[in-house]
Motif scaffolding. Structure first.
Motif, PDB file in Angstrom:
ATOM      1  N   PHE A   1      36.887 132.339 -32.443  1.00  0.00           N
ATOM      2  CA  PHE A   1      36.724 133.163 -31.247  1.00  0.00           C
ATOM      3  C   PHE A   1      35.542 132.669 -30.430  1.00  0.00           C
ATOM      4  O   PHE A   1      34.541 132.209 -30.967  1.00  0.00           O
ATOM      5  CB  PHE A   1      36.623 134.652 -31.578  1.00  0.00           C
ATOM      6  N   VAL A   2      35.728 132.737 -29.102  1.00  0.00           N
ATOM      7  CA  VAL A   2      34.770 132.143 -28.172  1.00  0.00           C
ATOM      8  C   VAL A   2      34.218 133.203 -27.231  1.00  0.00           C
ATOM      9  O   VAL A   2      34.835 134.236 -26.983  1.00  0.00           O
ATOM     10  CB  VAL A   2      35.427 131.013 -27.344  1.00  0.00           C
ATOM     11  N   ALA A   3      33.025 132.909 -26.702  1.00  0.00           N
ATOM     12  CA  ALA A   3      32.377 133.813 -25.751  1.00  0.00           C
ATOM     13  C   ALA A   3      31.412 133.001 -24.896  1.00  0.00           C
ATOM     14  O   ALA A   3      30.980 131.908 -25.286  1.00  0.00           O
ATOM     15  CB  ALA A   3      31.625 134.924 -26.483  1.00  0.00           C
ATOM     16  N   PRO A   4      31.041 133.520 -23.726  1.00  0.00           N
ATOM     17  CA  PRO A   4      30.018 132.848 -22.914  1.00  0.00           C
ATOM     18  C   PRO A   4      28.698 132.804 -23.674  1.00  0.00           C
ATOM     19  O   PRO A   4      28.513 133.478 -24.687  1.00  0.00           O
ATOM     20  CB  PRO A   4      29.922 133.744 -21.671  1.00  0.00           C
ATOM     21  N   PRO A   5      27.731 132.011 -23.191  1.00  0.00           N
ATOM     22  CA  PRO A   5      26.438 131.889 -23.873  1.00  0.00           C
ATOM     23  C   PRO A   5      25.753 133.242 -24.038  1.00  0.00           C
ATOM     24  O   PRO A   5      25.876 134.127 -23.184  1.00  0.00           O
ATOM     25  CB  PRO A   5      25.634 130.976 -22.940  1.00  0.00           C
ATOM     26  N   VAL A   6      25.027 133.384 -25.140  1.00  0.00           N
ATOM     27  CA  VAL A   6      24.327 134.630 -25.415  1.00  0.00           C
ATOM     28  C   VAL A   6      23.098 134.330 -26.271  1.00  0.00           C
ATOM     29  O   VAL A   6      23.099 133.378 -27.058  1.00  0.00           O
ATOM     30  CB  VAL A   6      25.276 135.626 -26.144  1.00  0.00           C
ATOM     31  N   ASP A   7      22.034 135.091 -26.091  1.00  0.00           N
ATOM     32  CA  ASP A   7      20.865 134.964 -26.958  1.00  0.00           C
ATOM     33  C   ASP A   7      21.213 135.511 -28.342  1.00  0.00           C
ATOM     34  O   ASP A   7      21.856 136.558 -28.461  1.00  0.00           O
ATOM     35  CB  ASP A   7      19.682 135.771 -26.411  1.00  0.00           C
ATOM     36  N   TYR A   8      20.786 134.823 -29.401  1.00  0.00           N
ATOM     37  CA  TYR A   8      20.960 135.361 -30.748  1.00  0.00           C
ATOM     38  C   TYR A   8      20.035 134.635 -31.721  1.00  0.00           C
ATOM     39  O   TYR A   8      19.477 133.581 -31.410  1.00  0.00           O
ATOM     40  CB  TYR A   8      22.419 135.284 -31.212  1.00  0.00           C
ATOM     41  N   VAL A   9      19.899 135.217 -32.894  1.00  0.00           N
ATOM     42  CA  VAL A   9      19.097 134.632 -33.964  1.00  0.00           C
ATOM     43  C   VAL A   9      20.049 134.013 -34.987  1.00  0.00           C
ATOM     44  O   VAL A   9      20.989 134.663 -35.447  1.00  0.00           O
ATOM     45  CB  VAL A   9      18.203 135.692 -34.639  1.00  0.00           C
ATOM     46  N   THR A  10      19.823 132.750 -35.340  1.00  0.00           N
ATOM     47  CA  THR A  10      20.702 132.044 -36.268  1.00  0.00           C
ATOM     48  C   THR A  10      20.496 132.534 -37.702  1.00  0.00           C
ATOM     49  O   THR A  10      19.582 133.302 -38.001  1.00  0.00           O
ATOM     50  CB  THR A  10      20.442 130.528 -36.222  1.00  0.00           C
ATOM     51  N   SER A  11      21.325 132.048 -38.586  1.00  0.00           N
ATOM     52  CA  SER A  11      21.243 132.444 -39.994  1.00  0.00           C
ATOM     53  C   SER A  11      19.939 132.017 -40.647  1.00  0.00           C
ATOM     54  O   SER A  11      19.533 132.586 -41.664  1.00  0.00           O
ATOM     55  CB  SER A  11      22.430 131.862 -40.770  1.00  0.00           C
ATOM     56  N   SER A  12      19.268 131.007 -40.075  1.00  0.00           N
ATOM     57  CA  SER A  12      17.984 130.561 -40.625  1.00  0.00           C
ATOM     58  C   SER A  12      16.800 131.268 -39.974  1.00  0.00           C
ATOM     59  O   SER A  12      15.648 130.983 -40.291  1.00  0.00           O
ATOM     60  CB  SER A  12      17.826 129.044 -40.439  1.00  0.00           C
ATOM     61  N   GLY A  13      17.080 132.183 -39.025  1.00  0.00           N
ATOM     62  CA  GLY A  13      16.016 132.923 -38.356  1.00  0.00           C
ATOM     63  C   GLY A  13      15.527 132.292 -37.066  1.00  0.00           C
ATOM     64  O   GLY A  13      14.579 132.788 -36.447  1.00  0.00           O
ATOM     65  N   LYS A  14      16.186 131.234 -36.621  1.00  0.00           N
ATOM     66  CA  LYS A  14      15.793 130.559 -35.388  1.00  0.00           C
ATOM     67  C   LYS A  14      16.333 131.320 -34.175  1.00  0.00           C
ATOM     68  O   LYS A  14      17.501 131.697 -34.135  1.00  0.00           O
ATOM     69  CB  LYS A  14      16.341 129.127 -35.386  1.00  0.00           C
ATOM     70  N   GLN A  15      15.476 131.547 -33.190  1.00  0.00           N
ATOM     71  CA  GLN A  15      15.893 132.230 -31.961  1.00  0.00           C
ATOM     72  C   GLN A  15      16.543 131.230 -31.009  1.00  0.00           C
ATOM     73  O   GLN A  15      15.931 130.216 -30.659  1.00  0.00           O
ATOM     74  CB  GLN A  15      14.701 132.883 -31.270  1.00  0.00           C
ATOM     75  N   LEU A  16      17.761 131.498 -30.604  1.00  0.00           N
ATOM     76  CA  LEU A  16      18.440 130.664 -29.619  1.00  0.00           C
ATOM     77  C   LEU A  16      18.573 131.428 -28.311  1.00  0.00           C
ATOM     78  O   LEU A  16      18.798 132.647 -28.306  1.00  0.00           O
ATOM     79  CB  LEU A  16      19.838 130.268 -30.109  1.00  0.00           C
ATOM     80  N   SER A  17      18.445 130.697 -27.225  1.00  0.00           N
ATOM     81  CA  SER A  17      18.606 131.280 -25.899  1.00  0.00           C
ATOM     82  C   SER A  17      19.958 130.875 -25.331  1.00  0.00           C
ATOM     83  O   SER A  17      20.485 129.797 -25.648  1.00  0.00           O
ATOM     84  CB  SER A  17      17.482 130.797 -24.978  1.00  0.00           C
ATOM     85  N   ALA A  18      20.508 131.712 -24.483  1.00  0.00           N
ATOM     86  CA  ALA A  18      21.783 131.391 -23.838  1.00  0.00           C
ATOM     87  C   ALA A  18      21.711 130.068 -23.098  1.00  0.00           C
ATOM     88  O   ALA A  18      22.714 129.351 -22.998  1.00  0.00           O
ATOM     89  CB  ALA A  18      22.181 132.521 -22.884  1.00  0.00           C
ATOM     90  N   LYS A  19      20.537 129.704 -22.619  1.00  0.00           N
ATOM     91  CA  LYS A  19      20.398 128.449 -21.866  1.00  0.00           C
ATOM     92  C   LYS A  19      20.465 127.217 -22.777  1.00  0.00           C
ATOM     93  O   LYS A  19      20.572 126.084 -22.290  1.00  0.00           O
ATOM     94  CB  LYS A  19      19.100 128.442 -21.062  1.00  0.00           C
ATOM     95  N   ASP A  20      20.435 127.437 -24.106  1.00  0.00           N
ATOM     96  CA  ASP A  20      20.527 126.325 -25.057  1.00  0.00           C
ATOM     97  C   ASP A  20      21.956 125.847 -25.261  1.00  0.00           C
ATOM     98  O   ASP A  20      22.183 124.862 -25.962  1.00  0.00           O
ATOM     99  CB  ASP A  20      19.960 126.744 -26.424  1.00  0.00           C
ATOM    100  N   MET A  21      22.929 126.554 -24.689  1.00  0.00           N
ATOM    101  CA  MET A  21      24.323 126.259 -24.997  1.00  0.00           C
ATOM    102  C   MET A  21      25.221 126.524 -23.790  1.00  0.00           C
ATOM    103  O   MET A  21      24.822 127.173 -22.828  1.00  0.00           O
ATOM    104  CB  MET A  21      24.779 127.125 -26.187  1.00  0.00           C
ATOM    105  N   ASP A  22      26.452 126.004 -23.867  1.00  0.00           N
ATOM    106  CA  ASP A  22      27.457 126.260 -22.836  1.00  0.00           C
ATOM    107  C   ASP A  22      28.338 127.449 -23.187  1.00  0.00           C
ATOM    108  O   ASP A  22      28.895 128.102 -22.305  1.00  0.00           O
ATOM    109  CB  ASP A  22      28.335 125.021 -22.641  1.00  0.00           C
ATOM    110  N   LEU A  23      28.498 127.716 -24.471  1.00  0.00           N
ATOM    111  CA  LEU A  23      29.298 128.838 -24.956  1.00  0.00           C
ATOM    112  C   LEU A  23      28.975 129.060 -26.423  1.00  0.00           C
ATOM    113  O   LEU A  23      28.255 128.262 -27.037  1.00  0.00           O
ATOM    114  CB  LEU A  23      30.798 128.582 -24.791  1.00  0.00           C
ATOM    115  N   THR A  24      29.489 130.142 -26.999  1.00  0.00           N
ATOM    116  CA  THR A  24      29.380 130.357 -28.437  1.00  0.00           C
ATOM    117  C   THR A  24      30.771 130.320 -29.048  1.00  0.00           C
ATOM    118  O   THR A  24      31.751 130.704 -28.418  1.00  0.00           O
ATOM    119  CB  THR A  24      28.713 131.703 -28.782  1.00  0.00           C
ATOM    120  N   VAL A  25      30.825 129.829 -30.290  1.00  0.00           N
ATOM    121  CA  VAL A  25      32.095 129.766 -31.028  1.00  0.00           C
ATOM    122  C   VAL A  25      31.832 130.159 -32.479  1.00  0.00           C
ATOM    123  O   VAL A  25      30.850 129.730 -33.082  1.00  0.00           O
ATOM    124  CB  VAL A  25      32.709 128.351 -31.003  1.00  0.00           C
TER     125      VAL A  25
END
Length: 392
Positions: A277-301
């Motif tokens: 399942f796909v979605a537009p970019p979104v801020d989230y925290v990865t499984s390792s605790g790293k903070q990702l910003s929506a600007k780091d990606m084109d989309l989420t999968v």
């Protein structure tokens, strides 16, 4: 009562990308397992430790996840202009079968290094220093993969500073190119459409992009099934109702794609197709605790493998993502903002990954020459695996 003693078989335990598997040279397998069939499957099941009703694979080499219940068989290539033939077996954890219906893109990165180190590539193709391009024939799907292996002092260079989200430690970068990545001989879009309306009993009618590239994959919109695209494994894998829903989507998508003739067949074809399942970019925290910003990606999968949400992204599914992103109008392309693109960076539970692909419309059908991404690979252990002599 007498029992047959254990036998030992030369093997190498390798990490490739975000997967691990047991690698064999075809010639080293017992004679009965050197050809496809029940003996080979029984042997690999016993080596990995399946079927295991406890789903731990304690009595085998498997790691009790889809990413670590894998086997690879390699031999000198029988195909013109190729170095090595590569067969991939996805071993079920709790059921007595090995799925040979697709490839593992992550372990593809380890095929080149293994082939060089085990004498399957002609010596004159290996430089003293530089890069050796190993020409791999992926026998499951009958496609070519080019693996660029770094070489130092005539040997495979495994250590380096290339970091891959989903893998804790850095290693040498191994670029992998999947040539003409439409899976098998079918069209990239088996239904002829970049988006279909897929009727799923108990779920509803979902917009879906069903694509054969890298591995057959069914993409749906996250919001259509109640997700944001920022979910981690525990949000899905601890929800039995969600897992059942995804399996229902997968089974009906498989039928629509022509991969099975009856819904019931999908249960015995766990490796393919994948569902994501796909979605537009979104801020989230990865499984390792790293903070990702929506600007780091084109989309989420987010993608499921063997009935569970994957901890990162399957390599073959990444090829499907890159291919779909390059084709205007697919759900992947639209989630990434639409328009033409030759590369895409997507967020997954462990971080981000970039994959490149170029698509063109030829005589009314979409065609992709190749998809490229970087992985890494490393030998973890080499020697012999041991199995009871009556296991196959």
């Amino acid at each position: 009562m007498a029992h047959k003693p254990q036998i030992r078989i030369p093997a190498t335990y390798m990490r490739g990308g975000t997967s691990k598997g047991v690698f064999f040279r075809l010639q080293d397998l017992p004679k009965a397992a050197q050809k496809p069939g029940p003996a080979r499957d029984a042997l690999l099941l016993r080596i990995i430790g399946s079927p295991d009703p406890y789903q731990k694979q304690i009595d085998g080499m498997g790691g009790a996840t889809s990413s670590t219940s894998k086997t690879v068989i390699l031999s000198k290539s029988t195909q013109p202009d190729h170095d090595v033939d590569y067969m991939f077996g996805q071993v079920s954890i709790d059921k007595p079968f090995v799925d040979w219906s697709g490839n593992c893109g992550n372990l593809s990165a380890a095929v080149g290094p293994f082939a060089i180190s085990n004498g399957l590539v002609d010596a004159d193709r290996i430089p003293q220093d530089g890069v050796a391009e190993v020409r791999v024939w992926q026998a499951n799907i009958e496609k070519t993969i080019l693996v660029r292996v770094p070489i130092t002092d005539g040997a495979v260079q495994e250590t380096g500073d290339f970091e891959l989200d989903g893998v804790t430690f850095p290693a040498a970068e191994v670029p992998v190119a999947f040539m003409d990545p439409a899976d098998g001989e079918g069209a990239i879009f088996p239904t002829g459409n970049v988006v279909d309306e897929l009727e799923v009993p108990g779920v509803g009618t979902l917009s879906a992009t069903m694509i054969n590239a890298g591995i057959p994959t069914i993409f749906v919109n996250a919001q259509d099934i109640g997700y944001t695209g920022s979910e981690l494994q525990e949000a899905i894998n601890n929800d039995t109702k969600a897992l059942a829903t995804f399996e229902t989507i997968r089974a009906h998508g498989a039928l629509r794609m022509g991969l099975v003739q009856d819904i019931a067949e999908a249960a015995n074809r766990q490796h393919t197709p994948k569902v994501a399942f796909v979605a537009p970019p979104v801020d989230y925290v990865t499984s390792s605790g790293k903070q990702l910003s929506a600007k780091d990606m084109d989309l989420t999968v987010r993608a499921l493998s063997m009935g569970k949400l994957h901890h990162a992204m399957m390599g073959t599914a990444a090829v499907a993502i890159g291919t779909a992103a390059a084709i205007e109008g697919t759900l992947v392309n639209l989630a990434a903002g639409g328009g033409e693109r030759k590369a895409v960076t997507f967020g997954h539970p462990s971080g981000t990954l970039q994959v490149g692909a170029e698509a063109s419309l030829v005589d009314g059908r979409w065609q992709v020459d190749k998809a490229i991404m970087s992985r890494s690979a490393r030998v973890l252990m080499e020697g012999f695996v041991r199995v009871p002599g009556d296991a196959f």
